[in-house]
Design a protein around this motif. Structure first.
Motif, PDB file in Angstrom:
ATOM      1  N   ARG A  15       1.068  -1.279   0.175  1.00 51.88           N
ATOM      2  CA  ARG A  15       0.183   0.089   0.479  1.00 51.88           C
ATOM      3  C   ARG A  15       1.229   1.315   0.331  1.00 51.88           C
ATOM      4  N   ASN A  16       2.300   1.346  -0.415  1.00 52.24           N
ATOM      5  CA  ASN A  16       2.799   2.434   0.188  1.00 52.24           C
ATOM      6  C   ASN A  16       2.999   2.906   1.492  1.00 52.24           C
ATOM      7  N   ILE A  17       2.865   2.096   2.093  1.00 54.73           N
ATOM      8  CA  ILE A  17       2.957   2.382   3.434  1.00 54.73           C
ATOM      9  C   ILE A  17       4.451   2.162   3.896  1.00 54.73           C
ATOM     10  N   SER A  18       4.675   3.057   4.277  1.00 52.64           N
ATOM     11  CA  SER A  18       6.639   3.036   3.790  1.00 52.64           C
ATOM     12  C   SER A  18       7.484   4.073   4.408  1.00 52.64           C
ATOM     13  N   PHE A  19       8.264   3.859   5.236  1.00 54.50           N
ATOM     14  CA  PHE A  19       8.830   5.691   5.483  1.00 54.50           C
ATOM     15  C   PHE A  19       9.480   6.031   4.214  1.00 54.50           C
ATOM     16  N   ASP A  20       9.187   5.211   3.357  1.00 55.34           N
ATOM     17  CA  ASP A  20       9.279   6.242   1.363  1.00 55.34           C
ATOM     18  C   ASP A  20       8.255   7.667   1.444  1.00 55.34           C
ATOM     19  N   TRP A  21       7.546   6.892   2.518  1.00 54.99           N
ATOM     20  CA  TRP A  21       6.242   7.527   1.839  1.00 54.99           C
ATOM     21  C   TRP A  21       6.281   8.474   3.056  1.00 54.99           C
ATOM     22  N   TYR A  22       6.302   7.838   3.927  1.00 56.04           N
ATOM     23  CA  TYR A  22       5.593   8.737   4.844  1.00 56.04           C
ATOM     24  C   TYR A  22       6.468   8.499   6.081  1.00 56.04           C
ATOM     25  N   PRO A  23       7.108   9.677   6.689  1.00 56.18           N
ATOM     26  CA  PRO A  23       8.488  10.321   6.795  1.00 56.18           C
ATOM     27  C   PRO A  23       7.931  10.400   8.882  1.00 56.18           C
ATOM     28  N   VAL A  24       8.633  10.350   9.068  1.00 57.26           N
ATOM     29  CA  VAL A  24       7.912  10.313  11.400  1.00 57.26           C
ATOM     30  C   VAL A  24       8.974  11.044  11.413  1.00 57.26           C
ATOM     31  N   GLY A  25       9.020  12.365  12.194  1.00 60.19           N
ATOM     32  CA  GLY A  25      10.124  13.129  12.249  1.00 60.19           C
ATOM     33  C   GLY A  25       9.970  14.320  13.468  1.00 60.19           C
ATOM     34  N   THR A  26      11.027  15.069  14.049  1.00 55.66           N
ATOM     35  CA  THR A  26      10.597  15.811  14.593  1.00 55.66           C
ATOM     36  C   THR A  26      11.071  16.846  14.494  1.00 55.66           C
ATOM     37  N   GLY A  27      10.937  17.331  12.917  1.00 56.69           N
ATOM     38  CA  GLY A  27      11.146  18.083  12.985  1.00 56.69           C
ATOM     39  C   GLY A  27      10.003  19.535  12.676  1.00 56.69           C
ATOM     40  N   PRO A  28      10.173  20.702  12.301  1.00 55.93           N
ATOM     41  CA  PRO A  28       9.222  21.801  12.429  1.00 55.93           C
ATOM     42  C   PRO A  28       7.896  21.175  11.271  1.00 55.93           C
ATOM     43  N   TYR A  29       8.506  20.729   9.901  1.00 53.95           N
ATOM     44  CA  TYR A  29       7.592  20.642   9.310  1.00 53.95           C
ATOM     45  C   TYR A  29       6.983  19.210   9.078  1.00 53.95           C
ATOM     46  N   MET A  30       6.326  18.693   8.607  1.00 49.62           N
ATOM     47  CA  MET A  30       5.772  16.881   7.979  1.00 49.62           C
ATOM     48  C   MET A  30       5.007  16.848   7.316  1.00 49.62           C
ATOM     49  N   LEU A  31       5.056  16.037   6.791  1.00 52.04           N
ATOM     50  CA  LEU A  31       4.558  15.640   5.207  1.00 52.04           C
ATOM     51  C   LEU A  31       3.011  15.067   4.726  1.00 52.04           C
ATOM     52  N   THR A  32       2.440  16.157   4.703  1.00 59.35           N
ATOM     53  CA  THR A  32       0.702  15.958   4.423  1.00 59.35           C
ATOM     54  C   THR A  32       0.188  15.735   3.637  1.00 59.35           C
ATOM     55  N   GLU A  33       0.872  15.986   2.638  1.00 58.55           N
ATOM     56  CA  GLU A  33       0.786  15.551   1.395  1.00 58.55           C
ATOM     57  C   GLU A  33       1.065  14.982   0.567  1.00 58.55           C
ATOM     58  N   ASN A  34       1.024  13.554   0.016  1.00 58.47           N
ATOM     59  CA  ASN A  34       2.075  12.795  -0.687  1.00 58.47           C
ATOM     60  C   ASN A  34       2.336  12.184  -1.535  1.00 58.47           C
ATOM     61  N   ASN A  35       1.548  13.180  -2.923  1.00 60.23           N
ATOM     62  CA  ASN A  35       1.494  12.848  -4.537  1.00 60.23           C
ATOM     63  C   ASN A  35       2.805  13.391  -5.313  1.00 60.23           C
ATOM     64  N   PRO A  36       3.871  12.224  -5.655  1.00 62.38           N
ATOM     65  CA  PRO A  36       4.682  12.659  -5.998  1.00 62.38           C
ATOM     66  C   PRO A  36       4.538  12.947  -7.296  1.00 62.38           C
ATOM     67  N   ASN A  37       3.003  12.910  -8.407  1.00 68.06           N
ATOM     68  CA  ASN A  37       2.907  12.746  -9.490  1.00 68.06           C
ATOM     69  C   ASN A  37       1.931  14.207  -9.801  1.00 68.06           C
ATOM     70  N   LEU A  38       1.876  14.700  -8.118  1.00 72.33           N
ATOM     71  CA  LEU A  38       1.412  16.054  -8.469  1.00 72.33           C
ATOM     72  C   LEU A  38       1.983  17.507  -7.291  1.00 72.33           C
ATOM     73  N   ARG A  39       1.695  16.647  -6.130  1.00 70.63           N
ATOM     74  CA  ARG A  39       2.321  17.787  -5.110  1.00 70.63           C
ATOM     75  C   ARG A  39       2.082  17.266  -4.112  1.00 70.63           C
ATOM     76  N   MET A  40       3.487  17.819  -3.359  1.00 68.97           N
ATOM     77  CA  MET A  40       3.701  17.034  -2.182  1.00 68.97           C
ATOM     78  C   MET A  40       3.912  18.628  -1.495  1.00 68.97           C
ATOM     79  N   VAL A  41       3.109  18.248   0.430  1.00 68.26           N
ATOM     80  CA  VAL A  41       2.464  18.966   1.013  1.00 68.26           C
ATOM     81  C   VAL A  41       3.358  19.110   2.090  1.00 68.26           C
ATOM     82  N   LEU A  42       3.752  20.168   2.958  1.00 68.31           N
ATOM     83  CA  LEU A  42       4.769  20.012   3.925  1.00 68.31           C
ATOM     84  C   LEU A  42       3.675  21.263   4.728  1.00 68.31           C
TER      85      LEU A  42
END
Lengths: 325, 719, 471
Positions: free
Chosen positions: B278-305
C-alpha cells in the motif's frame, strides 16, 4: 454471439504470449540486471555487495529460464522469466526498479490520462464531424478545395509545434489558463482547457479530411440519389441519410482507439505536467526503468487487442450482414 | 448549422465570462483560489523523490523534503560563513575523546598515529516530541493499536490517514542509535554503508549479525536487541559513537539526515505485512520531530509540508555575518520558528512553464537557467551581475553563491598516452589544460555563472585562496590584478616540447588522436561536444567523442578503459578532505573501487593527504594543502574546469533568504508576505481575452461567404 | 589527393535506392500501362509542382551523402594525413556557413550579437553593449546605415543572376522541345504562358524559378550574413536546417525501403498459400502490431545504446555512430510500420488469387513461384507505391517527436527534431529566440506539405477505387 466473443478472446492468448516473449528477450537477455542495479543505486559510494543485495531484493539474481539449483516445478518457477514475465498475464506488474508498486501507480495515473483523453476525443469528434459535413455540403466548390488544402497543411505541422505554440500563445502571452499543472476533482478543469484544445486542433486536419472522404463515399451511393430524387432537401439528405450511415465507419474507427485512451498522450502530458500514464512512461524511458517500460508495453498490447475485439463486435452489432466467422 | 455555430460561439464566450467572473486571482492561477491569502510557500520539484527514508536518501531533491522533517543532532548555522556546525536536536556540540588500542584515554593534543579510536558523545535535548503518527497510538491497556494488524484490518486502508488514531512520543537517544543500526542493515542499502563500515566500530560485523538473524526470523527484526559494538545508548538523553582512528570530518555527517532519529515503533508499524504493497512505508510517510511534517504525498502532482503541531520550538538566530543585519536578515532574530504554515511543492518537469510561472508570481523563488539568464540579469559597468530592469520593476531580488562544487575534465592516469608519470605525458596534459578554454566555456554555456577553477578546492572551503596566491601557474598568469589564461602559442610550445609538434607524434609520425568519453543525450550536448572538439583542434589534436549511456560510462570508469572524461563533485561537507580524497591513491577506481576515477597515484600526495585528513583547520593544515595543490597542479591529472556559481531570484514577498549550500533545512527560517503576493499576482496576470473574441468574430464572418455560396447553389438547383 | 572518400552505410543504401529509382523510371517509361497513371500525376499541377520540390530536397540529401575525410592542412607533402572528421559535398558547397561560428545567438541577418557583452568603447571606458559579429555583416563599416541597402543589393544581384540563368536554361529546353516536335518556339512559348501545354509547364517553370531564386539568394546572402541567425554556440541555423534535410529524407525513404521486401514477401505468401503459412504470418504481424509503437522504439533504441557502448571500438567516429543509429532507427521504424502494408497486400493477393487468369496459370502447371513473381506481385505494386508515398510524411514527423523523447536520431546529428528540441528551451528567453524553431518549422513543413500533396495525387492516379470529390 457470446461464443464468438469467447473465441476472439482465446485467439488473443497466443498473441499475448508472443508479446511477452518479445519483451522478455528485449529486457532481460540483451540487458543485464547488473546494469540496472548500477543505474538505480547511483555511483556515489556504491559497492559490489550493494549491487548483489539490490538484485536479490528484486529477484534479478535468479537465472533467466531454468534454475538448475532447484528441482521439480521450482526449477521453472524460480527464474526471472516466471517471476517477472509470466506474472504479467494476471496483471501482476510487480514493483518498479526504484521499488514502487507499479500496479498502484498505474491505477492512480490512469485517471488524469482519461480526464484528458475523453474530452479531447468527444469534443474533437463533434468538431471534426461538423466541419467534415460542412465541407461535404459544399463539395466541389472553392470552399471544399481550400478546406482540403488547409487540412493537408494542418497535417503537415508537427505535433510539437502545436504544443509549443499553444503553450506560448495562450499560456504565456494571453495568460488565459495556467501554463501547466494539474489538480484533482473539479479544480482540474482550468488545467484541462489548453491541452484539450491543443489535442483537438492537432487532430482537426487528419480527421476532417478522413471523415470528408467517408461522407463523399456515402453521398455517391445509390440510396442518396434516390433520396434526393424523392425531393428531399440537401440538408435533409445529409443529416438523415449520409450522416447516419457514415457514422458507422467513423464510430467503429473510434472504438479501436478507446482502450488506448488509458495509455495517455506522451507529449501533451509531459509538456503540461499532467500526472498520467503518458508522462509515467516517458519518465520510465528517461530513467531507464525497465520494469515500468515492460509493464507499459504489455498493458498497451492488451488494450490494443481489447480494442480489436471491440471493433469486431461493434461491426457485427451495426451491420448484421457481417457473419460471425 | 450556422445556428449551431453561433450558439457554440455564444456558449464559449459565456464560459469565458463565467471564468473571469468567478476568479479574483487571474484565470491562470494554478492554485485553488481560497489559498491566496494564507502563509504558504510555493515551490516545485522536477522529479518524484525516489527515497524519503533518511537511511537511503542522498540527493538535494529529496533533502528538500526530509531535511524539514527529520532532525539530526547537528545543523549548519543559517547565516554564518564559513559554514559552521551548531546543535540542532543536541544540546551542545558532541564531546570527543581519543583512546588507544588498550582503551586508555589519551590527551587531546596527542599524535593521531597513536589513536585507536575516537569516542563521540552526543547529548540531545529533553522534551522533543515526534509528529502525530498512528505507530505511537496505544489503547487504554497500553497496547499499541496498530502493531498487530491482520489482512482484514488493512482491508479499507490505502493511505496513512486512514488510520484513525494518532499519538506522539518523547524523543530518546535510543532512536538515534536505532537509525545508525538501520544504516548497517543489509536490506536497506544505505549509500553510506560502504563508507561508514570503514569508520564506525562494529559496523561491518553488524551486517552479518543482522543477516543471520534475518535467516531465522521472517517478520520484523527488532534492531534494539542486536548490539553494535561501536554505538551505545548511555541514558535517555545521551549516546556514544566510536570511530576508528582520528576522523575529524565525522561530525559533519552528524548534520545529515542519515543520522536522524527513527522511532522503533514506526519501523515495527511499517514492517507489517501488507503495508509495503500500500506504499505505507518510510519512503512515503516520514516520521520526524522537525518543524514540518509531510501531509500530502502525491509525487505525480504535489507534495505538501505542514507545520508539525508537536514541534519543540527553535528561535531564529540572533547573530550572523557582518552585513546580514543591513540586508534585513536579522529582523526576525529571536522569534520562534517556523514562520510559514505550509509549503506546497508542485511537479514541474519543463523549465519553460516553471520560469513563466515564476514571472507570473506563482512560484516564490527560481534558479536562473542559462536560457532565462539574459532576461533576468545584466552586467553593470563594473562587470558585476545586477538584475535587469524588468526584474527590478517587479521588485525581484537576487542572491548568489559560489557552490561548493567543482567540475573537472579528468585524464586516465593508467592510459599509456595521456596518463602516467612521464614528463612527456605531463606536458601533454598541461598543454591541453591551457587549450581547453574554460573561461570561454563559462561565458558560452553558463552565461558567466561560474569561476575558472584553479585546483581541487572550491571557494567557501578551507584551503581555497583568492588572488595571486591561489592561481594555477601552469595555466594562468597573474596580470594587473586579474587572471590571464596562457596563450595558445604557449600551449603549442609545451606540446612541441612533449614531442607532439603540430599534433603529430614525432616518434611514430602519426597524428595524435585522443578519445573523450561522455554521457550526453540531452538537447544541449551537441553544442557542447562541438565546442570540446574545437578546443583540442586548437592544438591540432583530433578529439574523438564516444558517447555512451550512464551505465556503460560508469563501467568504463570502473575498468579504466578510457582516456578523457568529465565529471563534477558536490561537497558532502565543507572540508578540503572531501575534495582531495578524489585524487587519493588508495581511493583509485580501478584498484579499489573508490572515487579516484583518474586513478591518480602520487606517494607524496598520499602521504600529505593522510596527514592533512587528521588535522583540524590550522595554518599548518593550510601549508600542507598548498603543498598538495602544487603537486596536483604540476601533475595535471585533471583540467580544473570551473566552480559553478548559483544565482537565485526571489520575489519581494519571500523573505529571510540567504543561500546556504550546506544546510537543507532552511524553510523554517523563511517568511512570506501573503497579502503582497496576492496583490502582485492580480496585477501581473490580467488575461488578454480580445484575441479569443476576435477569433469568434472571424469565425462568424467566415460563415458569410459560405451562406452566399449556399444560397447561390439552392437558387441554381431551383432553376 | 586532398580528400579520402568514405561511405557510410546509409550513403550506400541511399545511392542504391537512387539507382533503383532511376531504373524504375526507365522501366515504367517503356510500359504504357504502367506509365499512364504516372503521366496523370505529372499532368496535374499539384503533382508536378510537389514532385519538383521533393526532388529538390532529394537532391540536397544526395549531395549531402557524398562523404569524405578532408586532408589535414599541416601534414607534410610526402605523407597525407586525413582528418577523422567526415565532411560531405554539401559542406563544401556551404563552406563559409559551416565554419563561420559566432560566439552565441544572433538574429537572422544581424550584424550584432543577440547578447550584450562588456566592451571597451573608443574613449577606453568599459560599457555593456551588443558586440559586432565575427562574420555576420563583417564587411560593413557602418552596419546601422549600410545593412539594409547591402542586403537589398546582394539579393537583387543574386535574383538577377538566378533569373538570367533560369531564363537561359528554359529557353534552351523549350527550343530543344520545339525542334523535336516541329513546333515554332513562339507558339510553344505562348502555350506555356497560357498554360495550354499537356504538362503544366508554366507551373513547373514558376516553381523552378522560385527554387532557383531561393537557392541563389540564400547562398549569396549566406556568404556575408547568417540568413536564419545563429544558435547558442554560434552555429549558422540555415546551415543546420539544410543539413537536416538528409536526415529527414533518409528516415522517410530508407525506413520503407528496408522493410519493403519483408512486407511484400510475407504479404504475398500469406495471401497466396493461405492455410498455416497465412496463420503464422498473421500471427507475427498481429503480435508486432499490438505493441505500442513508441514503446517498442524506445526499448529498441535503449538496447542499441547498450550495444554501441559495448562495442565502442567498432566505431571510429561520432559520425559513424550517429549513422548507425540512424540506420537502426529506420530499421525499427520499419518494423513498426510494415505490418499495415503486409495486411493490405495479403488481402489483395487473396483477391488476385481468385482471378481467372491465375487460376488458369495454375491449371497449366506454371510453378507457384513463377505465378507469384509474374502475375501476383506486379498487380499489387500500386498498393506498395501508394503506401510508401503515404508513409513518407508521417515518418518525417515521427522523427521530431522521437527526438523529443531522446529516442530519435543521435543528438550529435543535424535533424529538425534535434533543432526543435534545442530551440524549445530558448522560447523562455525574452526577447525570444524564434529563428531556430522557425527555420526547422519552415523546412520541415515545406517537405511534409508537398509530400502529402504528392501522396494525394499519386493515390488518386494509382488507386482505381478512390473517390474524387463530386463527379
Amino acid at each position: 454471439m457470446s461464443a464468438y466473443i469467447i473465441r476472439r478472446m482465446l485467439y488473443a492468448i497466443p498473441i499475448l504470449i508472443g508479446i511477452n516473449l518479445i519483451t522478455f528477450v528485449l529486457f532481460f537477455v540483451v540487458n543485464s540486471p547488473d546494469d540496472m542495479a548500477l543505474m538505480q543505486l547511483g555511483s556515489k559510494h556504491t559497492t559490489e555487495l550493494q549491487i548483489e543485495d539490490w538484485k536479490r531484493e528484486r529477484g534479478y539474481h535468479l537465472p533467466l529460464l531454468y534454475n538448475a539449483e532447484q528441482s521439480g516445478l521450482a526449477a521453472v518457477t524460480e527464474t526471472i522469466f516466471y517471476q517477472k514475465s509470466a506474472k504479467l498475464f494476471v496483471f501482476d506488474f510487480g514493483s518498479s526498479d526504484s521499488g514502487r508498486d507499479i500496479g498502484y501507480d498505474i491505477s492512480q495515473r490512469m485517471w488524469p490520462s482519461l480526464a484528458l483523453a475523453i474530452p479531447t476525443l468527444l469534443v474533437g469528434l463533434l468538431v471534426t464531424i461538423t466541419l467534415a459535413l460542412t465541407i461535404a455540403f459544399f463539395r466541389g466548390t472553392y470552399i471544399d478545395y481550400w478546406a482540403v488544402i488547409i487540412c493537408v497543411a494542418l497535417i503537415s505541422i508537427s505535433s510539437l509545434f502545436y504544443i509549443i505554440g499553444g503553450q506560448f500563445l495562450i499560456g504565456k502571452l494571453l495568460k488565459i489558463v495556467p501554463i501547466s499543472g494539474f489538480d484533482t476533482g473539479l479544480h482540474a478543469l482550468k488545467f484541462m482547457i489548453l491541452p484539450v484544445l491543443i489535442g483537438i486542433v492537432g487532430g482537426i486536419g487528419s480527421n476532417t479530411r478522413w471523415y470528408r472522404t467517408i461522407f463523399l463515399e456515402e453521398i455517391n451511393k445509390d440510396y442518396v440519389r434516390t433520396a434526393r430524387s424523392k425531393g428531399l432537401s440537401e440538408q435533409m439528405v445529409l443529416f438523415k441519410h449520409v450522416l447516419r450511415n457514415a457514422l458507422i465507419p467513423i464510430l467503429t474507427g473510434v472504438v479501436v482507439v478507446l482502450p488506448l485512451l488509458f495509455m495517455g498522450s506522451l507529449l501533451t502530458e509531459n509538456f503540461f505536467g499532467i500526472p498520467g500514464l503518458g508522462s509515467y512512461t516517458i519518465d520510465a524511458i528517461n530513467r531507464q526503468d525497465f520494469a515500468i517500460v515492460r509493464a507499459m508495453v504489455f498493458l498497451g498490447s492488451v488494450l490494443y487487442i481489447i480494442g480489436l475485439v471491440l471493433t469486431d463486435i461493434s461491426y457485427t452489432l451495426v451491420d448484421p450482414r457481417i457473419r460471425l466467422s | 448549422m450556422t445556428v449551431r455555430k453561433i450558439s457554440l460561439a455564444l456558449c464559449c464566450t459565456g464560459f469565458f465570462a463565467f471564468l473571469v467572473a468567478c476568479s479574483d486571482q487571474g484565470l491562470n492561477n494554478p492554485y485553488r483560489d481560497n489559498d491566496s491569502a494564507s502563509s504558504i510557500i510555493y515551490s516545485s520539484f522536477s522529479e518524484r523523490p525516489k527515497e524519503l527514508d533518511p537511511v537511503k536518501s542522498y540527493n538535494a531533491g529529496e533533502y528538500e523534503f526530509i531535511a524539514q522533517i527529520y532532525e539530526p543532532p547537528l545543523q549548519y548555522h543559517f547565516l554564518k560563513r564559513p559554514y559552521q556546525l551548531v546543535p540542532l536536536a543536541a544540546t551542545r556540540m558532541p564531546e570527543k575523546q581519543f583512546f588507544d588500542a588498550t582503551g586508555a584515554l589519551l590527551p587531546e593534543d596527542v599524535d593521531p598515529k597513536q589513536v585507536a579510536y575516537t569516542e563521540y558523545t552526543v547529548t540531545i535535548q529533553s522534551g522533543i516530541r515526534y509528529q502525530p503518527h498512528p505507530a505511537f497510538s496505544k489503547d487504554a491497556a497500553g497496547e499499541f493499536h496498530y502493531h498487530q494488524l491482520t489482512p482484514a484490518d488493512l482491508q479499507n486502508i490505502n493511505k496513512l490517514a486512514d488510520f484513525e488514531s494518532v499519538a506522539s512520543r518523547i524523543l530518546t537517544a535510543e532512536d538515534y542509535v536505532y537509525q545508525i543500526k538501520r544504516l548497517a542493515h543489509p536490506n536497506l542499502h544505505s549509500p553510506l554503508a560502504g563508507l561508514l563500515s570503514n569508520y564506525i566500530r562494529g559496523f561491518k560485523d553488524y551486517r552479518s549479525d543482522v543477516l543471520t538473524q534475518l535467516d531465522r526470523q521472517e517478520t520484523w527484526l527488532d534492531l534494539r536487541q542486536i548490539a553494535m559494538s561501536g554505538v551505545e545508548v548511555l541514558d535517555q538523553q545521551r549516546y556514544q559513537i566510536r570511530v576508528e582512528g582520528v576522523y575529524p570530518q565525522f561530525i559533519y555527517w552528524l548534520s545529515m539526515p542519515f543520522f536522524a532519529p527513527i522511532p522503533w515503533e514506526a519501523d515495527r508499524f511499517y514492517s507489517q505485512q501488507g503495508m509495503a504493497e500500500r506504499n505505507i512505508s518510510f519512503d512515503w510517510y516520514p516520521v520526524g520531530t522537525g518543524p514540518y511534517m509531510l501531509t500530502e504525498n502525491n509525487p505525480n502532482l504535489r507534495m505538501v509540508l505542514s507545520k508539525n503541531p508537536n514541534f519543540h520550538g527553535e528561535l531564529y538566530p540572533t547573530e550572523g555575518e557582518p552585513g546580514d543585519a543591513e540586508r534585513g536578515l536579522l529582523q526576525d532574530a529571536g522569534k520562534p520558528l517556523p514562520f510559514v504554515d505550509r509549503i506546497e511543492f508542485s511537479l514541474e518537469k519543463e523549465s519553460i512553464p516553471y520560469w513563466n510561472k515564476f514571472l507570473q508570481g506563482y512560484y516564490d523563488t527560481s534558479g536562473i537557467s542559462s536560457d532565462s539568464f539574459d532576461q533576468s540579469v545584466e552586467l553593470n559597468s563594473r562587470g558585476e551581475f545586477g538584475l535587469s530592469d524588468e526584474m527590478i520593476e517587479r521588485d525581484i531580488k537576487m542572491s548568489s553563491a559560489v557552490a561548493t562544487s567543482l567540475y573537472y575534465l579528468g585524464f586516465n592516469m593508467l592510459d599509456p598516452v595521456i596518463g602516467g608519470d612521464s614528463e612527456r605525458a605531463r606536458l601533454l596534459r598541461r598543454a591541453i589544460s591551457i587549450a581547453v578554454d574554460y573561461d570561454e566555456f563559462i561565458s558560452i554555456f553558463r552565461n558567466g555563472r561560474g569561476e575558472p577553477a584553479q585546483g581541487p578546492i572550491p571557494p567557501g572551503i578551507f584551503g581555497f585562496e583568492e588572488g595571486q596566491a591561489g592561481i594555477n601557474p601552469y595555466v594562468y598568469d597573474w596580470q594587473k590584478g586579474s587572471l590571464k589564461r596562457k596563450s595558445i602559442q604557449q600551449a603549442k610550445q609545451i606540446l612541441t616540447d612533449a614531442g607532439y609538434a603540430n599534433g603529430i607524434d614525432q616518434e611514430s609520425g602519426k597524428p595524435l588522436i585522443l578519445y573523450f568519453d561522455t554521457v550526453s543525450r540531452g538537447a544541449d550536448s551537441k553544442a557542447l561536444l562541438n565546442w570540446m572538439v574545437k578546443q583540442f583542434a586548437k592544438l591540432d589534436i583530433q578529439l574523438v567523442i564516444r558517447t555512451t549511456d550512464g551505465n556503460r560510462f560508469m563501467d568504463k570508469l570502473d575498468k579504466g578503459t578510457f582516456q578523457i572524461y568529465q565529471l563534477g563533485w558536490n561537497a558532502d561537507y565543507p572540508d578540503p578532505e572531501n575534495f582531495f580524497f578524489l585524487l587519493y591513491g588508495p581511493n583509485s577506481m580501478a584498484l579499489s573501487k573508490g572515487q579516484n576515477y583518474s586513478n591518480y597515484q602520487n606517494p607524496n600526495y598520499d602521504r600529505l593527504f593522510d596527514k592533512m585528513k587528521a588535522m583540524e583547520n590550522s595554518p599548518e593544515r593550510l601549508r600542507i594543502i598548498r603543498e598538495m595543490n602544487a603537486i596536483v597542479r604540476a601533475d595535471a591529472p585533471w583540467v580544473w574546469s570551473f566552480y559553478p556559481k548559483q544565482y537565485s531570484l526571489n520575489h519581494a514577498w519571500y523573505q529571510n533568504v540567504k543561500p546556504n549550500l550546506m544546510a537543507n533545512n532552511t524553510f523554517k527560517y523563511r517568511r512570506v508576505d501573503a497579502a503582497k503576493r496576492a496583490q502582485m499576482r492580480k496585477e501581473w496576470n490580467d488575461a488578454v481575452l480580445w484575441p479569443v473574441y476576435a477569433l469568434f468574430l472571424l469565425l462568424l464572418l467566415s460563415i458569410v461567404p459560405a451562406i452566399i455560396s449556399y444560397r447561390k447553389r439552392e437558387l441554381a438547383r431551383g432553376l | 589527393m586532398s580528400i579520402q572518400p568514405t561511405f557510410l552505410i546509409t550513403d550506400l543504401l541511399f545511392f542504391a535506392l537512387t539507382i533503383s529509382l532511376i531504373a524504375f523510371v526507365f522501366v515504367v517509361r517503356k510500359r504504357p500501362h504502367l506509365s499512364r497513371p504516372w503521366s496523370q500525376v505529372l499532368k496535374s499541377t499539384t503533382g508536378s509542382v510537389s514532385l519538383m520540390i521533393l526532388l529538390f530536397y532529394y537532391a540536397i540529401a544526395l549531395v549531402d551523402s557524398v562523404h569524405f575525410h578532408p586532408r589535414v592542412a599541416q601534414a607534410t607533402e610526402s605523407q597525407y594525413q586525413y582528418s577523422s572528421e567526415v565532411h560531405s559535398l554539401l559542406d563544401v558547397l556551404m563552406t563559409p556557413m559551416r565554419s563561420r561560428m559566432e560566439k552565441t545567438f544572433s538574429a537572422p541577418l544581424a550584424t550584432h550579437s543577440f547578447a550584450k557583452e562588456m566592451m571597451q568603447n573608443e574613449a577606453g571606458q568599459l560599457q555593456r553593449d551588443y558586440p559586432r559579429l565575427n562574420y555576420g555583416g563583417a564587411h560593413l563599416a557602418q552596419p546601422e546605415d549600410q545593412k539594409a541597402a547591402d542586403i537589398i543589393s546582394i539579393s537583387l544581384q543574386a535574383s538577377a543572376q538566378a533569373l538570367f540563368y533560369w531564363a537561359l536554361i528554359w529557353l534552351f529546353m523549350l527550343w530543344l522541345y520545339s525542334q523535336r516536335n516541329n513546333q515554332g518556339l513562339a507558339t510553344l512559348l505562348a502555350n506555356v504562358l497560357k498554360a495550354k501545354t499537356t504538362y503544366p509547364l508554366r507551373a513547373i517553370a514558376i516553381t523552378s524559378a522560385v527554387l532557383m531564386l531561393l537557392t541563389v539568394v540564400s547562398m549569396q546572402l549566406g556568404q556575408h550574413y547568417h540568413l536564419f541567425g545563429t544558435d547558442k554556440v554560434g552555429q549558422d541555423v540555415f546551415y543546420q536546417a539544410v543539413k537536416s534535410v538528409r536526415t529527414g529524407i533518409l528516415i522517410g525513404v530508407l525506413t520503407t525501403l528496408i522493410t519493403l521486401p519483408l512486407a511484400i514477401l510475407l504479404g504475398a505468401l500469406a495471401g497466396f498459400f493461405r492455410g498455416w503459412v497465412d496463420d503464422v504470418i498473421q500471427y507475427i504481424y498481429t503480435t508486432l502490431n499490438s505493441i505500442p509503437h513508441v514503446l517498442l522504439i524506445a526499448a529498441a533504441v535503449l538496447l542499441l545504446q547498450v550495444y554501441m557502448s559495448g562495442h565502442a571500438d567498432d566505431f571510429d567516429s561520432l559520425t559513424e555512430r550517429a549513422d548507425l543509429r540512424l540506420l537502426f532507427l529506420c530499421l525499427i521504424l520499419g518494423i513498426t510500420s510494415w505490418t499495415g502494408l503486409c495486411r493490405l497486400l495479403r488481402a489483395e493477393t487473396f483477391k488476385l488469387r481468385e482471378m481467372e487468369y491465375i487460376q488458369a496459370a495454375e491449371a497449366f502447371g506454371v510453378s507457384k513461384f513463377k505465378i507469384l513473381m509474374r502475375h501476383v506481385m506486379p498487380n499489387f505494386m500500386h498498393i506498395v507505391i501508394i503506401s510508401v508515398v503515404l508513409d513518407f510524411s508521417g515518418l518525417v514527423l515521427a522523427e521530431a517527436v522521437l527526438s523529443y523523447i531522446n529516442i530519435g536520431v543521435d543528438p550529435s546529428m543535424n535533424s529538425w527534431g534535434n533543432m526543435i528540441n534545442q530551440a524549445r528551451l530558448e522560447m523562455a528567453r525574452d526577447p525570444i529566440v524564434w529563428w531556430s524553431l522557425s527555420a526547422a518549422f519552415v523546412f520541415m513543413f515545406t517537405l511534409v506539405l508537398f509530400a502529402n500533396l504528392f501522396a494525394d495525387v499519386v493515390r488518386d492516379a494509382l488507386d482505381p477505387r478512390v473517390v474524387r470529390g463530386e463527379q
